[in-house]
Design a protein around this motif. Structure first.
Motif, PDB file in Angstrom:
ATOM      1  N   SER A  39     -12.514 -21.707  12.686  1.00 56.37           N
ATOM      2  CA  SER A  39     -11.644 -21.163  11.966  1.00 56.37           C
ATOM      3  C   SER A  39     -11.909 -20.555  10.643  1.00 56.37           C
ATOM      4  CB  SER A  39     -10.555 -22.061  12.037  1.00 56.37           C
ATOM      5  OG  SER A  39      -9.654 -22.208  12.960  1.00 56.37           O
ATOM      6  N   ILE A  40     -11.376 -19.697  10.177  1.00 54.43           N
ATOM      7  CA  ILE A  40     -11.503 -18.962   8.659  1.00 54.43           C
ATOM      8  C   ILE A  40     -10.157 -19.162   8.335  1.00 54.43           C
ATOM      9  CG2 ILE A  40     -11.816 -16.927   7.514  1.00 54.43           C
ATOM     10  CD1 ILE A  40     -14.320 -17.921   9.183  1.00 54.43           C
ATOM     11  N   LEU A  41      -9.084 -18.985   8.873  1.00 59.14           N
ATOM     12  CA  LEU A  41      -7.712 -19.206   8.265  1.00 59.14           C
ATOM     13  C   LEU A  41      -7.310 -20.834   8.985  1.00 59.14           C
ATOM     14  CD1 LEU A  41      -5.543 -15.824   8.672  1.00 59.14           C
ATOM     15  CD2 LEU A  41      -7.001 -16.722   6.643  1.00 59.14           C
ATOM     16  N   ASN A  42      -7.186 -21.552   8.111  1.00 58.30           N
ATOM     17  CA  ASN A  42      -6.748 -22.928   8.490  1.00 58.30           C
ATOM     18  C   ASN A  42      -5.255 -23.608   8.041  1.00 58.30           C
ATOM     19  OD1 ASN A  42      -9.819 -23.684   9.030  1.00 58.30           O
ATOM     20  ND2 ASN A  42     -10.008 -23.155   6.866  1.00 58.30           N
ATOM     21  N   GLY A  43      -4.451 -22.877   8.770  1.00 62.04           N
ATOM     22  CA  GLY A  43      -3.152 -23.432   8.341  1.00 62.04           C
ATOM     23  C   GLY A  43      -2.625 -22.615   7.389  1.00 62.04           C
ATOM     24  N   CYS A  44      -2.502 -21.329   7.381  1.00 58.58           N
ATOM     25  CA  CYS A  44      -2.055 -20.530   6.331  1.00 58.58           C
ATOM     26  C   CYS A  44      -0.404 -20.136   6.467  1.00 58.58           C
ATOM     27  CB  CYS A  44      -2.873 -19.123   6.294  1.00 58.58           C
ATOM     28  SG  CYS A  44      -2.452 -18.107   4.917  1.00 58.58           S
ATOM     29  N   THR A  45       0.230 -20.625   5.421  1.00 59.17           N
ATOM     30  CA  THR A  45       1.485 -20.524   5.297  1.00 59.17           C
ATOM     31  C   THR A  45       2.011 -19.596   4.151  1.00 59.17           C
ATOM     32  OG1 THR A  45       2.082 -22.411   6.646  1.00 59.17           O
ATOM     33  CG2 THR A  45       3.918 -21.608   5.389  1.00 59.17           C
ATOM     34  N   LEU A  46       2.672 -18.652   4.541  1.00 56.08           N
ATOM     35  CA  LEU A  46       3.292 -17.743   3.276  1.00 56.08           C
ATOM     36  C   LEU A  46       4.491 -17.018   3.796  1.00 56.08           C
ATOM     37  CD1 LEU A  46       2.277 -14.513   3.495  1.00 56.08           C
ATOM     38  CD2 LEU A  46       0.336 -15.594   2.452  1.00 56.08           C
ATOM     39  N   GLU A  47       5.436 -16.263   3.007  1.00 58.55           N
ATOM     40  CA  GLU A  47       6.389 -15.487   3.338  1.00 58.55           C
ATOM     41  C   GLU A  47       6.612 -14.446   2.309  1.00 58.55           C
ATOM     42  OE1 GLU A  47      10.098 -17.818   3.453  1.00 58.55           O
ATOM     43  OE2 GLU A  47      10.778 -17.062   1.502  1.00 58.55           O
ATOM     44  N   VAL A  48       7.011 -13.397   2.778  1.00 59.38           N
ATOM     45  CA  VAL A  48       7.287 -12.188   2.156  1.00 59.38           C
ATOM     46  C   VAL A  48       8.676 -11.705   2.318  1.00 59.38           C
ATOM     47  CG1 VAL A  48       6.374  -9.721   1.800  1.00 59.38           C
ATOM     48  CG2 VAL A  48       4.694 -11.519   2.355  1.00 59.38           C
ATOM     49  N   LYS A  49       9.443 -11.258   1.218  1.00 58.67           N
ATOM     50  CA  LYS A  49      10.725 -10.692   1.463  1.00 58.67           C
ATOM     51  C   LYS A  49      10.667  -9.300   1.540  1.00 58.67           C
ATOM     52  CE  LYS A  49      12.682 -14.829  -0.707  1.00 58.67           C
ATOM     53  NZ  LYS A  49      12.074 -15.545  -2.021  1.00 58.67           N
ATOM     54  N   ARG A  50      11.898  -8.784   1.995  1.00 62.77           N
ATOM     55  CA  ARG A  50      11.803  -7.376   2.341  1.00 62.77           C
ATOM     56  C   ARG A  50      11.935  -6.773   0.751  1.00 62.77           C
ATOM     57  NH1 ARG A  50      14.103  -5.816   6.649  1.00 62.77           N
ATOM     58  NH2 ARG A  50      14.726  -7.600   7.244  1.00 62.77           N
ATOM     59  N   GLY A  51      11.085  -5.661   0.461  1.00 63.93           N
ATOM     60  CA  GLY A  51      11.219  -5.202  -0.596  1.00 63.93           C
ATOM     61  C   GLY A  51      10.213  -5.761  -1.679  1.00 63.93           C
ATOM     62  N   GLU A  52       9.739  -6.864  -1.432  1.00 65.25           N
ATOM     63  CA  GLU A  52       8.648  -7.339  -2.297  1.00 65.25           C
ATOM     64  C   GLU A  52       7.236  -6.957  -2.383  1.00 65.25           C
ATOM     65  OE1 GLU A  52       8.937 -12.173  -3.338  1.00 65.25           O
ATOM     66  OE2 GLU A  52       8.518 -11.691  -1.274  1.00 65.25           O
ATOM     67  N   LEU A  53       6.733  -6.998  -3.516  1.00 65.96           N
ATOM     68  CA  LEU A  53       5.064  -6.801  -3.651  1.00 65.96           C
ATOM     69  C   LEU A  53       4.590  -8.027  -3.930  1.00 65.96           C
ATOM     70  CD1 LEU A  53       3.779  -4.025  -6.297  1.00 65.96           C
ATOM     71  CD2 LEU A  53       2.452  -5.818  -4.986  1.00 65.96           C
ATOM     72  N   VAL A  54       3.879  -8.472  -2.946  1.00 65.62           N
ATOM     73  CA  VAL A  54       3.331  -9.679  -2.946  1.00 65.62           C
ATOM     74  C   VAL A  54       1.655  -9.588  -3.051  1.00 65.62           C
ATOM     75  CG1 VAL A  54       2.584 -11.742  -1.566  1.00 65.62           C
ATOM     76  CG2 VAL A  54       4.910 -11.006  -1.659  1.00 65.62           C
ATOM     77  N   GLY A  55       1.076 -10.297  -3.863  1.00 64.65           N
ATOM     78  CA  GLY A  55      -0.456 -10.073  -4.265  1.00 64.65           C
ATOM     79  C   GLY A  55      -0.888 -11.267  -3.745  1.00 64.65           C
ATOM     80  N   ILE A  56      -2.240 -11.146  -3.071  1.00 59.90           N
ATOM     81  CA  ILE A  56      -3.083 -12.244  -2.606  1.00 59.90           C
ATOM     82  C   ILE A  56      -4.373 -12.287  -3.587  1.00 59.90           C
ATOM     83  CG2 ILE A  56      -4.075 -13.311  -0.614  1.00 59.90           C
ATOM     84  CD1 ILE A  56      -2.096 -12.416   1.070  1.00 59.90           C
ATOM     85  N   ILE A  57      -4.763 -13.088  -4.271  1.00 58.84           N
ATOM     86  CA  ILE A  57      -5.845 -13.413  -4.834  1.00 58.84           C
ATOM     87  C   ILE A  57      -6.767 -14.592  -4.453  1.00 58.84           C
ATOM     88  CG2 ILE A  57      -5.175 -12.215  -6.940  1.00 58.84           C
ATOM     89  CD1 ILE A  57      -5.029 -15.012  -8.399  1.00 58.84           C
ATOM     90  N   GLY A  58      -7.863 -14.783  -4.694  1.00 61.10           N
ATOM     91  CA  GLY A  58      -8.817 -15.783  -4.347  1.00 61.10           C
ATOM     92  C   GLY A  58     -10.327 -15.484  -4.320  1.00 61.10           C
ATOM     93  N   PRO A  59     -11.045 -16.502  -4.011  1.00 57.35           N
ATOM     94  CA  PRO A  59     -12.435 -16.262  -4.468  1.00 57.35           C
ATOM     95  C   PRO A  59     -12.886 -15.417  -3.119  1.00 57.35           C
ATOM     96  CG  PRO A  59     -12.121 -18.484  -3.802  1.00 57.35           C
ATOM     97  CD  PRO A  59     -10.724 -18.064  -3.952  1.00 57.35           C
ATOM     98  N   ASN A  60     -14.203 -14.908  -3.365  1.00 59.60           N
ATOM     99  CA  ASN A  60     -14.771 -14.359  -2.107  1.00 59.60           C
ATOM    100  C   ASN A  60     -14.887 -15.076  -1.245  1.00 59.60           C
ATOM    101  OD1 ASN A  60     -16.784 -12.867  -4.669  1.00 59.60           O
ATOM    102  ND2 ASN A  60     -15.761 -11.695  -3.512  1.00 59.60           N
ATOM    103  N   GLY A  61     -14.687 -14.719   0.144  1.00 60.66           N
ATOM    104  CA  GLY A  61     -14.997 -15.639   1.301  1.00 60.66           C
ATOM    105  C   GLY A  61     -13.675 -16.522   1.546  1.00 60.66           C
ATOM    106  N   ALA A  62     -12.571 -16.407   0.834  1.00 61.63           N
ATOM    107  CA  ALA A  62     -11.470 -17.251   1.020  1.00 61.63           C
ATOM    108  C   ALA A  62     -10.851 -17.003   2.283  1.00 61.63           C
ATOM    109  CB  ALA A  62     -10.550 -17.058  -0.116  1.00 61.63           C
ATOM    110  N   GLY A  63     -10.970 -15.616   2.773  1.00 60.53           N
ATOM    111  CA  GLY A  63     -10.099 -15.377   3.970  1.00 60.53           C
ATOM    112  C   GLY A  63      -9.120 -14.426   3.731  1.00 60.53           C
ATOM    113  N   LYS A  64      -8.990 -13.772   2.656  1.00 65.94           N
ATOM    114  CA  LYS A  64      -7.900 -12.694   2.209  1.00 65.94           C
ATOM    115  C   LYS A  64      -8.245 -11.580   3.371  1.00 65.94           C
ATOM    116  CE  LYS A  64      -9.794 -12.034  -1.806  1.00 65.94           C
ATOM    117  NZ  LYS A  64     -10.936 -12.901  -1.871  1.00 65.94           N
TER     118      LYS A  64
END
Ligand SMILES: Nc1ncnc2c1ncn2[C@@H]1O[C@H](COP(=O)(O)OP(=O)(O)OP(=O)(O)O)[C@@H](O)[C@H]1O
Ligand SMILES: [Mg+2]
Length: 243
Positions: free
Chosen positions: A23-48
């Motif tokens: 598994s690369i994603l291990n129980g990933c939970t997030l939500e994005v609202k309508r109209g939002e601009l959501v950024g995802i940051i994290g180290p190399n290899g994090a699974g972005k």
């Protein structure tokens, strides 16, 4: 009017990977609202990138679910997701180099040929330079120009949500800045955006909310402004200049 309290996309305890049993994603939970601009940051290899690919049906989801606008979209095919309103701009190989700019945009609209002309006008307003040079082959464009073609292609289907994987990577600082400004402009036309970025500082400056992804899990979330001031984020992702 967009209702900002309205959830558009959720990832609920998503597990995903390339090889069975790994598994690369291990129980990933997030939500994005309508109209939002959501950024995802994290180290190399994090699974972005894996997160965006799993959402777009390119990596099998083995547990949990993705939901779009109230519908379960887990493991749907990419073409089905495009029809449901998801646009994806991968980090690399995101244009057809042997085709012209105009042909690339046509490819973007092939599932909706009737709205081609109207979308071309909207996209042309966002990227006038692409219309001026519509007969140039995409393979002869600079990195920044290609990035524009890739974003424009994805916008031809009038997506509800645009997924961007490191749109500023490999660009000069001036071009990077343009990319962030343009991403914000696209968002302001009403398109929800999920943006994965190496340039964490710039990303957090323009996004409404950010997630830090670590080892395949969304570690924490806050507004872009809060994350810019968060000592742990500064230490790990922004360097001492963030202090
Ligand atoms: N096609 C693939 N087959 C097998 N493993 C892969 C594949 N693509 C990525 N991985 C692995 O999945 C993990 C997460 O990779 P991913 O590309 O999602 O990271 P990332 O957070 O986007 O990193 P970066 O910041 O370097 O782009 C890494 O360990 C990587 O080696
Ligand atoms: Mg990546």
């Amino acid at each position: 009017m967009t209702d900002t309290n309205d959830v558009l996309i959720t990832a609920d305890d998503v597990w995903a990977g390339y090889i069975p049993g790994v598994s690369i994603l291990n129980g990933c939970t997030l939500e994005v609202k309508r109209g939002e601009l959501v950024g995802i940051i994290g180290p190399n290899g994090a699974g972005k990138s894996t997160f965006l690919k799993a959402l777009f049906g390119l990596v099998p989801v083995t547990g949990g679910s993705f939901n779009l606008d109230g519908d379960d979209i887990t493991n749907l095919r990419a073409d089905q997701l495009v029809r449901r309103g998801i646009g994806f701009v991968p980090q690399t190989n995101n244009v057809f180099p042997s085709l012209t700019i105009a042909e690339n945009l046509e490819m973007g609209a092939f599932q909706a040929p009737k709205t081609y002309k109207q979308r071309l006008e909207v996209v042309g307003d966002l990227f006038p330079v692409l219309i001026d040079r519509k007969d140039q082959r995409a393979g002869s464009l600079s990195g920044g120009e290609r990035q524009m073609v890739a974003m424009a292609r994805a916008l031809m289907m009038d997506p509800k949500v645009l997924l961007l994987d490191e749109p500023s990577a490999g660009l000069s600082p001036a071009r990077q800045d343009e990319t962030f400004v343009r991403t914000r402009a696209i968002n302001q036309t009403g398109v929800t955006v999920i943006m994965v970025e190496q340039n964490a500082r710039r990303c957090l400056q323009i996004c409404d909310r950010g997630y830090v992804l670590d080892q395949g899990t969304a570690a924490y979330s806050a507004t872009g402004r809060e994350l810019l001031k968060d000592p742990k984020v500064i230490e790990l992702y922004l360097g001492t200049l963030g202090a």
